[in-house]
Design an enzyme around this catalytic site. Structure first.
Site, PDB file in Angstrom:
ATOM      1  N   ARG A  57       0.808  -1.229   0.000  1.00  0.00           N
ATOM      2  CA  ARG A  57       0.000   0.000   0.000  1.00  0.00           C
ATOM      3  C   ARG A  57       0.838   1.275   0.000  1.00  0.00           C
ATOM      4  O   ARG A  57       0.450   2.265  -0.619  1.00  0.00           O
ATOM      5  CB  ARG A  57      -1.072  -0.009   1.084  1.00  0.00           C
ATOM      6  CG  ARG A  57      -0.682   0.078   2.499  1.00  0.00           C
ATOM      7  CD  ARG A  57      -1.416  -0.912   3.362  1.00  0.00           C
ATOM      8  NE  ARG A  57      -0.689  -2.174   3.309  1.00  0.00           N
ATOM      9  CZ  ARG A  57      -1.257  -3.347   3.112  1.00  0.00           C
ATOM     10  NH1 ARG A  57      -2.544  -3.446   2.979  1.00  0.00           N
ATOM     11  NH2 ARG A  57      -0.509  -4.436   3.057  1.00  0.00           N
ATOM     12  N   THR A  58       1.964   1.283   0.683  1.00  0.00           N
ATOM     13  CA  THR A  58       2.752   2.529   0.709  1.00  0.00           C
ATOM     14  C   THR A  58       3.266   2.841  -0.699  1.00  0.00           C
ATOM     15  O   THR A  58       3.126   3.961  -1.201  1.00  0.00           O
ATOM     16  CB  THR A  58       3.917   2.409   1.708  1.00  0.00           C
ATOM     17  OG1 THR A  58       3.391   2.011   2.966  1.00  0.00           O
ATOM     18  CG2 THR A  58       4.647   3.722   1.856  1.00  0.00           C
ATOM     19  N   LYS A  86      26.223  -3.939  -5.794  1.00  0.00           N
ATOM     20  CA  LYS A  86      27.594  -3.930  -6.332  1.00  0.00           C
ATOM     21  C   LYS A  86      28.497  -3.082  -5.450  1.00  0.00           C
ATOM     22  O   LYS A  86      29.598  -2.710  -5.850  1.00  0.00           O
ATOM     23  CB  LYS A  86      27.588  -3.356  -7.753  1.00  0.00           C
ATOM     24  CG  LYS A  86      26.834  -4.173  -8.781  1.00  0.00           C
ATOM     25  CD  LYS A  86      27.032  -3.522 -10.151  1.00  0.00           C
ATOM     26  CE  LYS A  86      26.180  -4.173 -11.212  1.00  0.00           C
ATOM     27  NZ  LYS A  86      26.224  -3.402 -12.472  1.00  0.00           N
ATOM     28  N   ARG A 107      12.093   3.651   0.473  1.00  0.00           N
ATOM     29  CA  ARG A 107      12.034   2.732   1.621  1.00  0.00           C
ATOM     30  C   ARG A 107      13.275   1.853   1.579  1.00  0.00           C
ATOM     31  O   ARG A 107      13.672   1.371   0.515  1.00  0.00           O
ATOM     32  CB  ARG A 107      10.773   1.871   1.550  1.00  0.00           C
ATOM     33  CG  ARG A 107      10.784   0.736   2.566  1.00  0.00           C
ATOM     34  CD  ARG A 107       9.483  -0.025   2.609  1.00  0.00           C
ATOM     35  NE  ARG A 107       8.430   0.751   3.236  1.00  0.00           N
ATOM     36  CZ  ARG A 107       7.215   0.259   3.517  1.00  0.00           C
ATOM     37  NH1 ARG A 107       6.917  -1.001   3.213  1.00  0.00           N
ATOM     38  NH2 ARG A 107       6.300   1.008   4.093  1.00  0.00           N
ATOM     39  N   HIS A 135       8.415   6.150   9.868  1.00  0.00           N
ATOM     40  CA  HIS A 135       7.526   5.999   8.709  1.00  0.00           C
ATOM     41  C   HIS A 135       6.585   7.214   8.737  1.00  0.00           C
ATOM     42  O   HIS A 135       5.405   7.103   9.057  1.00  0.00           O
ATOM     43  CB  HIS A 135       6.752   4.687   8.862  1.00  0.00           C
ATOM     44  CG  HIS A 135       6.054   4.206   7.627  1.00  0.00           C
ATOM     45  ND1 HIS A 135       5.804   5.012   6.537  1.00  0.00           N
ATOM     46  CD2 HIS A 135       5.540   2.986   7.314  1.00  0.00           C
ATOM     47  CE1 HIS A 135       5.167   4.302   5.619  1.00  0.00           C
ATOM     48  NE2 HIS A 135       5.006   3.077   6.057  1.00  0.00           N
TER      49      HIS A 135
HETATM   50  C1  NCD Z   1       4.027  -0.951   7.885  1.00  0.00           C
HETATM   51  C2  NCD Z   1       5.511  -0.806   7.613  1.00  0.00           C
HETATM   52  O1  NCD Z   1       5.989  -1.092   6.504  1.00  0.00           O
HETATM   53  O2  NCD Z   1       6.187  -0.347   8.520  1.00  0.00           O
HETATM   54  N1  NCD Z   1       3.294  -1.145   6.713  1.00  0.00           N
HETATM   55  C3  NCD Z   1       2.871  -0.055   6.009  1.00  0.00           C
HETATM   56  O3  NCD Z   1       3.659   0.684   5.454  1.00  0.00           O
HETATM   57  N2  NCD Z   1       1.555   0.218   6.009  1.00  0.00           N
HETATM   58  C4  NCD Z   1       3.696  -1.913   8.964  1.00  0.00           C
HETATM   59  C5  NCD Z   1       4.177  -3.339   8.855  1.00  0.00           C
HETATM   60  O4  NCD Z   1       4.819  -3.737   7.880  1.00  0.00           O
HETATM   61  O5  NCD Z   1       3.880  -4.091   9.773  1.00  0.00           O
END
Ligand code: NCD
Length: 337
Positions: A57-58, A86, A107, A135
């Protein structure tokens, strides 16, 4: 803070007025997210969407948010397929990739990695999760959702009671959310986790220093009583040294219809950043709550698009131009929002 051109790396960058500004812009994105109108305000702009850890989703909601503002999205998703394997430094990657994009979302599994990357970037970088650290966009969408849910109950973030449950040690969503909520007044936090997976002491100290009440417990039943919000999290298996170690904690805290009815006050809002671990040995948030009106998890994911659109509009400085460059959509758009 000044948004145009800024990196968004940590929620500690924000003051309360900044959070309110993001929420106000997010509200104004509703017609576009709901496909009532469309805009091409970011026509010609390229988002570098770089995800070096699993994400659904992100990654997709950042991409959709950019598309909804009229921009193009270029994805890099597999760390093994990138030159980082590398031996290339994050600095070099940041310098190079920022030549190809107008804004970057990133990320990465290492805490601090996105900030290191941002030092070399010539365009704004938004942190979509740096290991167990932070996050920020998730915390913003969570708080935006909390605000809306509480408003419909004639309540405010100031003075609310929130329980956070699960892996509070490794969960970056609860780290960022706690820090963000600390900008508000007189909140009661009930932190429910196994002792070994407790919220980092520094975050707890900061919450207390800001005048909030913090209760830490391993007992879910007593911790559930008298909250406005319960925010569940997954055991962050990928942050443990081994799977058997994570298995020790999986399934320890579960919320289902009968526990909710027995311990939570009526109307308590149920939240989770998702993904929820629905395997039998975990099942932290049971499907039997799926139709419950207080289950806000899918309102959270929808709100994610609004908040991420707001972050793009603010950092690329187009808030004032969106409505001017907008028009009606000409396809069938009826949706049950
Ligand atoms: C979270 C994350 O990636 O930190 N997920 C997200 O981005 N909605 C929570 C998780 O992975 O548990």
């Amino acid at each position: 803070m000044r948004f145009p051109g800024a990196h968004i790396l940590s929620v500690t960058q924000f003051e309360r007025a900044d959070v309110e500004r993001i929420f106000e812009v997010a509200d104004s994105m509703r017609p576009y997210a709901h496909r009532e109108r469309m805009t091409k305000v970011l026509d010609g702009a390229i988002l570098g969407n770089m995800f070096f850890e699993p994400s659904t989703r992100t990654r997709v909601s950042f991409g959709c948010a950019f598309n909804l503002l009229g921009g193009e999205v270029r994805e890099t998703t597999d760390i093994k397929a990138s030159s980082l394997t590398k031996g290339e430094s994050l600095y070099d990657t940041g310098r190079v990739m920022s030549g190809y994009s107008d804004i970057i979302v990133m990320r990465h599994p290492q805490a601090g990695s996105v900030a290191e990357f941002a030092k070399a970037s010539r365009v704004p970088v938004l942190n979509a999760g740096d290991g167990p650290n932070e996050h920020p966009s998730q915390a913003l969408l969570d708080l935006y959702t909390i605000k809306k849910e509480l408003k419909s109950r004639q309540q405010t973030i100031d003075g609310m009671h929130i329980a956070m449950i699960g892996d509070l040690k490794h969960g970056r969503t609860v780290h960022s959310l706690s820090k963000l909520v600390s900008l508000y007044k007189k909140v009661k936090f009930t932190l429910i986790s196994p002792r070994e997976l407790a919220m980092p002491a520094g975050i707890v100290e900061d919450l207390r220093r800001c005048g909030h009440e913090v209760v830490e417990t391993e007992d879910m039943e007593s911790g559930l009583v008298s909250n406005d919000i319960v925010y569940l999290t997954r055991i962050q298996e990928e942050r443990f040294a081994s799977k058997p170690e994570a298995d020790l904690y999986r399934g320890r805290f579960r919320l289902n219809q009968s526990i909710y009815t027995q311990y939570c006050q009526p109307n308590t809002v149920i939240m989770h950043p998702l993904p929820r671990d629905s395997r039998d040995d975990a099942n932290e948030l049971d499907n039997d709550l799926n139709q419950h009106p207080s289950l806000a998890i899918f309102r959270q994911t929808d709100n994610g698009v609004l908040v991420r659109m707001a972050l793009f509009a603010l950092t690329l400085d187009v808030c004032e131009q969106i409505d001017k460059s907008s028009r009606e959509v000409n396809w069938y758009t009826e949706r049950r929002f």
